[in-house]
Scaffold this motif. Structure first.
Motif, PDB file in Angstrom:
ATOM      1  N   GLN A 256       0.817  -1.217   0.000  1.00  0.00           N
ATOM      2  CA  GLN A 256       0.000   0.000   0.000  1.00  0.00           C
ATOM      3  C   GLN A 256       0.849   1.265   0.000  1.00  0.00           C
ATOM      4  N   ASN A 257       1.980   1.249   0.705  1.00  0.00           N
ATOM      5  CA  ASN A 257       2.831   2.434   0.748  1.00  0.00           C
ATOM      6  C   ASN A 257       3.403   2.754  -0.630  1.00  0.00           C
ATOM      7  N   PHE A 258       3.796   1.706  -1.353  1.00  0.00           N
ATOM      8  CA  PHE A 258       4.284   1.877  -2.723  1.00  0.00           C
ATOM      9  C   PHE A 258       3.187   2.523  -3.569  1.00  0.00           C
ATOM     10  N   TYR A 259       1.957   1.994  -3.473  1.00  0.00           N
ATOM     11  CA  TYR A 259       0.845   2.499  -4.277  1.00  0.00           C
ATOM     12  C   TYR A 259       0.529   3.958  -3.954  1.00  0.00           C
ATOM     13  N   ARG A 260       0.403   4.289  -2.669  1.00  0.00           N
ATOM     14  CA  ARG A 260       0.046   5.651  -2.266  1.00  0.00           C
ATOM     15  C   ARG A 260       1.117   6.654  -2.677  1.00  0.00           C
ATOM     16  N   PHE A 261       2.382   6.275  -2.538  1.00  0.00           N
ATOM     17  CA  PHE A 261       3.484   7.167  -2.898  1.00  0.00           C
ATOM     18  C   PHE A 261       3.503   7.431  -4.401  1.00  0.00           C
ATOM     19  N   GLN A 262       3.427   6.373  -5.206  1.00  0.00           N
ATOM     20  CA  GLN A 262       3.483   6.534  -6.656  1.00  0.00           C
ATOM     21  C   GLN A 262       2.248   7.252  -7.191  1.00  0.00           C
ATOM     22  N   ASN A 285       6.022   7.161   4.755  1.00  0.00           N
ATOM     23  CA  ASN A 285       5.975   6.148   5.811  1.00  0.00           C
ATOM     24  C   ASN A 285       7.326   6.044   6.522  1.00  0.00           C
ATOM     25  N   ILE A 286       8.086   7.147   6.474  1.00  0.00           N
ATOM     26  CA  ILE A 286       9.385   7.217   7.139  1.00  0.00           C
ATOM     27  C   ILE A 286       9.215   7.933   8.475  1.00  0.00           C
ATOM     28  N   GLU A 287       9.378   7.219   9.569  1.00  0.00           N
ATOM     29  CA  GLU A 287       9.278   7.835  10.887  1.00  0.00           C
ATOM     30  C   GLU A 287      10.570   8.590  11.189  1.00  0.00           C
ATOM     31  N   GLY A 288      10.434   9.893  11.504  1.00  0.00           N
ATOM     32  CA  GLY A 288      11.597  10.721  11.745  1.00  0.00           C
ATOM     33  C   GLY A 288      12.179  11.333  10.486  1.00  0.00           C
ATOM     34  N   GLY A 289      11.505  11.181   9.351  1.00  0.00           N
ATOM     35  CA  GLY A 289      11.982  11.745   8.092  1.00  0.00           C
ATOM     36  C   GLY A 289      10.884  11.772   7.059  1.00  0.00           C
ATOM     37  N   LEU A 290      11.266  11.821   5.803  1.00  0.00           N
ATOM     38  CA  LEU A 290      10.329  11.842   4.687  1.00  0.00           C
ATOM     39  C   LEU A 290      10.714  10.758   3.685  1.00  0.00           C
ATOM     40  N   GLY A 291       9.767  10.396   2.818  1.00  0.00           N
ATOM     41  CA  GLY A 291      10.082   9.460   1.755  1.00  0.00           C
ATOM     42  C   GLY A 291       9.228   8.217   1.779  1.00  0.00           C
ATOM     43  N   CYS A 292       9.724   7.152   1.156  1.00  0.00           N
ATOM     44  CA  CYS A 292       8.965   5.908   1.036  1.00  0.00           C
ATOM     45  C   CYS A 292       9.911   4.718   1.064  1.00  0.00           C
ATOM     46  N   PHE A 293       9.608   3.759   1.913  1.00  0.00           N
ATOM     47  CA  PHE A 293      10.288   2.469   1.944  1.00  0.00           C
ATOM     48  C   PHE A 293       9.206   1.416   1.753  1.00  0.00           C
TER      49      PHE A 293
END
Length: 306
Positions: A256-262, A285-293
């Motif tokens: 889901q994180n991949f889908y929401r980010f893209q 979905n990066i706690e303490g930062g930004l981005g996507c894993f």
């Protein structure tokens, strides 16, 4: 009594000056030092799958919001001195920084990376990413979804002598599923007698989401991608044009994180330079930062055309 035109012009100018002064008096000067590079965050991006041969994570810093005057003072956004680790719960590996320089065929790849054999990525397993740099710490967790194999590659009839393909598959029931369809068209032209190497063309799907699909409304049913045209223009005598031709379809099961980010990134690109478009916030979905894993699992099918 008629007002002289010069008097009217003077009154207009004075009124404009009063309004301008009133607007400028609402401005508050802010010390740029209060909004400097110290306010930046770690930006972490990484997508892992069982098909990976290399596990790679990109770490940068966010840009400040004060504009070019501060941004120009920054020497670069890539973070090269971070400690990056990846764990499956029982084994933890450290990813060193490997800046692969640019060449004639690829851009530079400033990533933290290791050989995937050092930490195999397995379907259904969760992985924890940790990034520590200059006192900042960013973490994230992703779970690798199960692969969903394509059922068929459909060669669609020509539209103005342009042939296209679509991918069909069966959606697993009882869970939310997300997909990214992709593909490659390989061929050797028949009119090139000296050509021996295949030409590789990446396929782009023409649906609104460019092959990014969720199973909402299709749970447990048959699903299909949009069309991906094999050629950019009309090709008369399609089959006679190629010595060999084949299509490889890639159906990536994504979390889901991949889908929401893209999805958000795609909508943001569409609204760029449009002052009337609704702002699109990129989820993180990066706690303490930004981005996507995020994790994905790729399944392929090949259709030989000639």
């Amino acid at each position: 009594m008629r007002t002289h035109p010069i008097i009217c012009a003077v009154i207009t100018c004075l009124t404009g000056l009063v309004l301008l002064y009133g607007c400028t008096s609402l401005r508050n000067e802010v010390d740029p030092n209060l909004l400097g590079p110290a306010s930046t965050k770690l930006v972490v991006t990484g997508f892992i799958s069982p098909q990976d041969t290399v596990l790679a994570i990109k770490v940068t810093r966010s840009n400040t919001v004060v504009g070019d005057s501060i941004s120009l003072l920054q020497t670069g956004n890539n973070v090269t001195d971070a400690t990056v680790t990846l764990s499956d719960g029982s084994k933890t590996v450290r990813l060193p920084y490997n800046n692969i320089p640019a060449s004639d065929t690829v851009r530079s790849r400033p990533y933290y990376s290791i050989n995937a054999r050092l930490l195999p990525i397995v379907s259904g397993r969760s992985y924890t990413l940790t990034v520590v740099a200059n006192g900042q710490r960013a973490t994230s967790v992703c779970t690798i979804p199960a692969a969903v194999p394509p059922k068929a590659i459909i060669l669609n009839d020509s539209v103005n002598r342009r042939y296209s393909i679509s991918i069909k598959w069966q959606d697993p029931d009882g869970q939310a599923n997300y997909y990214q369809a992709a593909g490659i068209f390989r061929y050797i032209a028949a009119n090139c007698k000296a050509c021996q190497n295949e030409v590789y063309n990446t396929l782009s799907f023409d649906d609104d989401s460019r092959g990014l699909i969720s199973d909402v409304g299709y749970e447990g049913g048959d699903m299909s991608s949009g069309r991906a045209f094999l050629t950019s223009s009309s090709t008369p005598n399609f089959y006679n044009y190629y010595k060999t031709a084949s299509v490889t379809a890639n159906l990536m099961s994504i979390d889901q994180n991949f889908y929401r980010f893209q999805d958000a990134a795609m909508r943001q690109r569409r609204s760029r330079n449009n002052p009337f478009a609704e702002p699109v916030l990129i989820p993180s979905n990066i706690e303490g930062g930004l981005g996507c894993f995020a994790g994905y699992n790729n399944a392929t099918m090949t259709l030989k055309l000639k």
